[in-house]
Enzyme design. Sequence first.
Site, PDB file in Angstrom:
ATOM      1  N   GLU A 118       0.822  -1.213   0.000  1.00 54.01           N
ATOM      2  CA  GLU A 118       0.000   0.000   0.000  1.00 54.01           C
ATOM      3  C   GLU A 118       0.854   1.260   0.000  1.00 54.01           C
ATOM      4  OE1 GLU A 118      -2.962  -0.230  -0.747  1.00 54.01           O
ATOM      5  OE2 GLU A 118      -3.228  -2.362  -0.374  1.00 54.01           O
ATOM      6  N   HIS A 169       1.738   2.345  -3.380  1.00 57.40           N
ATOM      7  CA  HIS A 169       0.716   3.190  -4.008  1.00 57.40           C
ATOM      8  C   HIS A 169       0.858   4.641  -3.540  1.00 57.40           C
ATOM      9  CE1 HIS A 169      -1.578   0.117  -6.044  1.00 57.40           C
ATOM     10  NE2 HIS A 169      -1.775  -0.571  -4.935  1.00 57.40           N
ATOM     11  N   HIS A 214       3.517   6.301  -5.431  1.00 57.26           N
ATOM     12  CA  HIS A 214       3.063   6.589  -6.794  1.00 57.26           C
ATOM     13  C   HIS A 214       2.267   7.896  -6.801  1.00 57.26           C
ATOM     14  CE1 HIS A 214       1.499   4.522 -10.742  1.00 57.26           C
ATOM     15  NE2 HIS A 214       2.147   5.643 -10.968  1.00 57.26           N
TER      16      HIS A 214
END
Length: 704
Positions: free
Chosen positions: A498, A501, A504
């Site tokens: 997670e 992410h 990102h």
Amino acid sequence: MIARCLLAVRSLRRVGGSRILLRMTLGREVMSPLQAMSSYTVAGRNVLRWDLSPEQIKTRTEELIVQTKQVYDAVGMLGIEEVTYENCLQALADVEVKYIVERTMLDFPQHVSSDKEVRAASTEADKRLSRFDIEMSMRGDIFERIVHLQETCDLGKIKPEARRYLEKSIKMGKRNGLHLPEQVQNEIKSMKKRMSELCIDFNKNLNEDDTFLVFSKAELGALPDDFIDSLEKTDDDKYKITLKYPHYFPVMKKCCIPETRRRMEMAFNTRCKEENTIILQQLLPLRTKVAKLLGYSTHADFVLEMNTAKSTSRVTAFLDDLSQKLKPLGEAEREFILNLKKKECKDRGFEYDGKINAWDLYYYMTQTEELKYSIDQEFLKEYFPIEVVTEGLLNTYQELLGLSFEQMTDAHVWNKSVTLYTVKDKATGEVLGQFYLDLYPREGKYNHAACFGLQPGCLLPDGSRMMAVAALVVNFSQPVAGRPSLLRHDEVRTYFHEFGHVMHQICAQTDFARFSGTNVETDFVEVPSQMLENWVWDVDSLRRLSKHYKDGSPIADDLLEKLVASRLVNTGLLTLRQIVLSKVDQSLHTNTSLDAASEYAKYCSEILGVAATPGTNMPATFGHLAGGYDGQYYGYLWSEVFSMDMFYSCFKKEGIMNPEVGMKYRNLILKPGGSLDGMDMLHNFLKREPNQKAFLMSRGLHAP
């Protein structure tokens, strides 16, 4: 899930876009709402508020709709010959930024607020705004002007990302049916609004589910004392077990009483069974109807057109091929488990029924790990206190990606347990963004693991950059007196995934909000986070993440080696289960006459070799079906082909903490966001076409 949060993505994809260099062409009557909205979009600042009352959420929802609609109306009223890049496309892109930020404050609280009334108001705001999104995304006057702009403007004079924005806007207009007769458009619009409401209700039902079961201590046999001591007790001295992950999985993995596991598995896979089954029965046919009106055979064909896979035939071939390759491994693992069960039933005096039940699977897979690799996860988690894991995780990402993190004091958060960090580029000191960590379960909180993009990292109208903001929302066990929250190794892996992410979201540096963060193809979005899971299977990396919570001692070297070696344990069955879920998802979105529970049961028997429990309906608990992965769950396995290729060809070869490789990854995979196609980013990173070799090796299969 990632579990991918689609809050920002949903807004971005459904509201055609918006931005504000129409100051020279729009009248004063439009400037007032734009100025009002602009106070929420300030360069280099997190402008999000989490203290809105239910009444404020309702009022601001209506204000946001009015202000945004005025901009769309102004663009829609432009004479066709007056249309320019600045007063049309740029205008839409600018207001999109402001809309996303304000919307986040209105619809995100449904997932994290401790106040039930706030959650309810936030859910209603989400529904209201989703209907508005659909209205704006289906404005024929806007579409006509964007098409005219593409036909008349000099595309060579605008930046590549702006051209992509223009092309995507026209593509999305056609996918919304704006090239079809008005009657058909209205039919599509009506169905899309209903679909949106059904999706919101589906996941709201799961989030609000508060089912618990009651057991005596004897019925919780073999569960560790620290787990039992953490449970709430009833008046008659029994224990409450909820269906949240920190309760469910320890029971399913360690409780030696089959009837307890059976009751838990039955309850878990009948959550929201009645209401969510009805929702699926309405939702799936609606998706098919819309797809057919748009000229597609099935909903799966419709969604896959925008993904790297492109077609249902490629997805089916991929899943079937992988299933066949894994079949011998799965059979061997089932045989081993069945022998374990037979022996245990004899030793404990239980009746042996000669089969693996759904409630047996996690329990005997855990035993397999313990027997084959001497890995006791309950013992091992004592070396993964959450503070140590968090510090090691943050240090790893900082070193690898050239970043620095600073925890903010007195931060404005939605719950006192939430922390906020600022992210800077280590070399330049530039602030890139902020992220929240919301780590522990609460009543009404989103009950899986996900990264939520809250504020897009993109350019503002004045050319300055808005910093990205994201939230990592998970549900690790609460600390108890004398003991911090301790993570199982699979939870450490989830944490790394997670947080991938989150990086990102933060590291993407795009011009347009529509391409910020994780706004990439759905079957590519897991690539960056999956790639970073590899760090929790490396001995040196694990040393950085672990320390005994009592005395600070390290994990013994031989235990670390066994843990890393255990990566392949149960990999056949675990991957086959992912194939089952992928096949169910594809089936439900290619043939809506199917019964979801029956389809799941069919694939469990055919592919996994473990029957679904009669009376359950797992698809009614499958949040991905209503959470943006419809027809796209295969993307978890599909994207792992790419993530493993990147890891083994670059990081494994040149050093997993090699900062040069880390910066290459940051610049070529994270920084572009969705401004490039996923396959183009992969090619830029690998300098070749991706292949399956590393992926197959990671599954214990021979790579040709």
